[in-house]
Design a protein around this motif. Structure first.
Motif, short mmCIF file in Angstrom:
data_model
loop_
_atom_site.label_atom_id
_atom_site.label_comp_id
_atom_site.label_asym_id
_atom_site.label_seq_id
_atom_site.Cartn_x
_atom_site.Cartn_y
_atom_site.Cartn_z
N SER A 1 12.59 -4.13 14.98
CA SER A 1 10.84 -3.25 14.63
C SER A 1 10.81 -2.55 13.16
CB SER A 1 10.97 -2.25 15.99
OG SER A 1 11.81 -1.32 15.20
N LEU A 2 9.70 -2.10 12.88
CA LEU A 2 9.37 -1.51 11.65
C LEU A 2 9.29 -0.72 11.72
CD1 LEU A 2 7.59 -4.72 9.68
CD2 LEU A 2 9.55 -3.31 9.22
N ASP A 3 9.86 0.65 11.26
CA ASP A 3 8.77 1.95 11.37
C ASP A 3 7.98 2.28 10.59
OD1 ASP A 3 9.40 5.18 12.38
OD2 ASP A 3 10.19 5.39 11.02
N LEU A 4 6.65 2.45 10.95
CA LEU A 4 5.48 2.76 10.58
C LEU A 4 4.93 4.35 9.66
CD1 LEU A 4 3.45 2.46 7.97
CD2 LEU A 4 1.82 1.43 10.36
N VAL A 5 5.08 5.46 8.90
CA VAL A 5 5.03 6.84 9.26
C VAL A 5 3.56 7.17 8.37
CG1 VAL A 5 5.82 9.42 8.71
CG2 VAL A 5 6.90 7.14 9.73
N ILE A 6 2.20 7.79 8.91
CA ILE A 6 1.43 7.89 7.66
C ILE A 6 0.49 9.36 8.62
CG2 ILE A 6 -0.55 7.58 7.84
CD1 ILE A 6 -0.81 5.22 9.25
N SER A 7 0.95 10.09 6.98
CA SER A 7 0.23 10.74 6.60
C SER A 7 -1.55 11.53 6.88
CB SER A 7 0.70 12.23 6.00
OG SER A 7 2.61 11.70 5.89
N VAL A 8 -1.44 12.01 7.97
CA VAL A 8 -3.42 12.13 8.21
C VAL A 8 -3.32 13.78 7.89
CG1 VAL A 8 -5.01 11.18 9.62
CG2 VAL A 8 -2.65 10.50 10.23
N PRO A 9 -4.20 13.65 6.88
CA PRO A 9 -5.28 14.43 6.98
C PRO A 9 -6.03 15.54 8.08
CG PRO A 9 -6.06 13.63 5.67
CD PRO A 9 -5.05 12.93 6.21
N VAL A 10 -5.79 16.73 8.57
CA VAL A 10 -6.49 17.21 9.95
C VAL A 10 -7.12 18.77 8.80
CG1 VAL A 10 -6.85 18.42 11.84
CG2 VAL A 10 -5.21 16.40 11.43
N THR A 11 -8.62 18.86 8.93
CA THR A 11 -9.38 20.08 8.12
C THR A 11 -10.09 20.91 8.89
OG1 THR A 11 -11.71 18.58 8.54
CG2 THR A 11 -9.78 18.05 6.45
N SER A 12 -9.62 20.49 10.91
CA SER A 12 -10.35 21.19 11.72
C SER A 12 -10.11 22.88 11.10
CB SER A 12 -9.82 21.12 13.14
OG SER A 12 -10.28 20.06 13.18
N TYR B 1 0.82 -1.45 -0.25
CA TYR B 1 -0.15 0.57 0.04
C TYR B 1 0.54 1.32 0.12
CZ TYR B 1 -3.93 -3.28 1.50
OH TYR B 1 -4.64 -4.57 0.91
N GLU B 2 0.52 2.27 -0.95
CA GLU B 2 1.38 3.52 -0.77
C GLU B 2 0.33 4.45 0.43
OE1 GLU B 2 3.58 4.85 -2.15
OE2 GLU B 2 4.21 3.05 -3.54
N ALA B 3 -1.28 3.88 0.49
CA ALA B 3 -1.53 4.83 1.57
C ALA B 3 -3.03 3.76 1.87
CB ALA B 3 -2.57 6.08 1.19
N LEU B 4 -3.31 4.26 3.55
CA LEU B 4 -4.37 3.57 3.70
C LEU B 4 -5.59 2.71 2.79
CD1 LEU B 4 -4.77 5.00 7.43
CD2 LEU B 4 -3.32 3.30 6.52
N PRO B 5 -5.75 2.08 2.93
CA PRO B 5 -6.85 1.08 1.94
C PRO B 5 -8.30 1.88 1.93
CG PRO B 5 -6.29 -0.63 2.94
CD PRO B 5 -5.36 0.61 3.63
N PRO B 6 -9.04 2.68 0.78
CA PRO B 6 -9.90 3.53 1.25
C PRO B 6 -10.95 2.63 1.78
CG PRO B 6 -8.77 4.63 -0.56
CD PRO B 6 -8.38 3.02 -0.61
N GLU B 7 -11.12 1.83 1.31
CA GLU B 7 -12.88 0.91 1.91
C GLU B 7 -12.65 0.67 3.68
OE1 GLU B 7 -9.38 -1.78 0.52
OE2 GLU B 7 -9.95 -0.08 -0.18
#
Length: 246
Positions: free
Chosen positions: A158-169, A111-117
């Motif tokens: 260990s594995l390093d997992l980085v997720i970029s999360v959009p924040v709209t507030s 995955y390049e991004a979290l699965p939309p479903e």
């Protein structure tokens, strides 16, 4: 927002890595005291760092439209924040931990991004992709050894997992009422012709000031002195200049 990412990761790992196996997915800090109490296989996703992803920051405002297509409000674009997870496997044998880490790496590399479903809540409402990266080198200002030292535990694969999360507030700025249907109109023509129409009181420009004119200044009467530096050009027709004497 963070807890929604946790739910997506837990669901993804249970469905595609563990496949219903009796292995727990937890988010505890893997301290020395916590590790001493582990008595069953588990996968630990420890959130150890939160910082803004400056490469994804946008400037300006985004428009919001109503059903007629008119702008009703403006808001700032979403800002992305990087959630860094330290993924570790906990079993009785190192070989089993390595096998579990291998399965986790193979799953996340797809995955390049979290699965939309699998997105839920506000992540699904935003409609934007949630990028992820796995096992990349850490930033220069941070090392995994420092993380383990801060936790007070022993260094572990260990594995390093980085997720970029959009924040709209962000604040919402209401837009002003739309301009009338007529809009802005421009007229092109000779200035003298516009002055004539204004003097006659006819036409759409009657009574309106002409660009470049000086309102409130009466016209100069015939015979009145001109301002210094003014030049008069006289055109003479039908008169033959006299020949000079001699």
């Amino acid at each position: 927002m963070i807890h929604e990412v946790d739910d997506v990761l837990r669901t993804l790992i249970r469905a595609e890595v563990l496949e219903g196996g009796q292995i727990a997915v937890v988010f505890d800090a893997p301290t020395r005291e916590w590790a001493a109490k582990v008595n069953s296989p588990m996968v630990n996703l420890y959130l150890y760092d939160i910082r803004e992803d400056m490469r994804r920051r946008e400037r300006g405002l985004h428009n919001e439209y109503d059903e007629r297509g008119a702008i009703v409000a403006r808001r700032r674009p979403p800002r992305f924040f990087k959630l860094s997870y330290l993924i570790t496997a906990w079993t009785k044998r190192p070989e089993d931990e390595h096998r579990l880490l291998s399965s986790l790496l193979a799953c996340l590399l797809r995955y390049e991004a979290l699965p939309p479903e699998r997105l839920t809540g506000s992540l699904a409402e935003i409609g934007a992709a949630v990028p992820l990266s796995i096992a990349l080198p850490p930033p220069e200002d941070r090392s995994f050894a420092d993380v383990w030292s801060a936790l007070g535990g022993e260094l572990k694969p260990s594995l390093d997992l980085v997720i970029s999360v959009p924040v709209t507030s962000s604040p919402v700025y209401e837009a002003g009422p739309p301009v009338g249907d007529e809009g802005l109109r421009a007229r092109f023509g000779d200035v003298r012709d516009s002055e004539r129409r204004r003097g006659e009181g006819t036409g759409a420009g009657a009574g309106q000031p002409v660009y470049g004119s000086r309102p409130g200044r009466p016209p100069r009467e015939a015979g009145s002195p001109r301002s210094p530096g003014a030049v008069r050009i006289t055109e003479t027709r039908g008169v033959t200049p006299e020949e000079p004497d001699g």
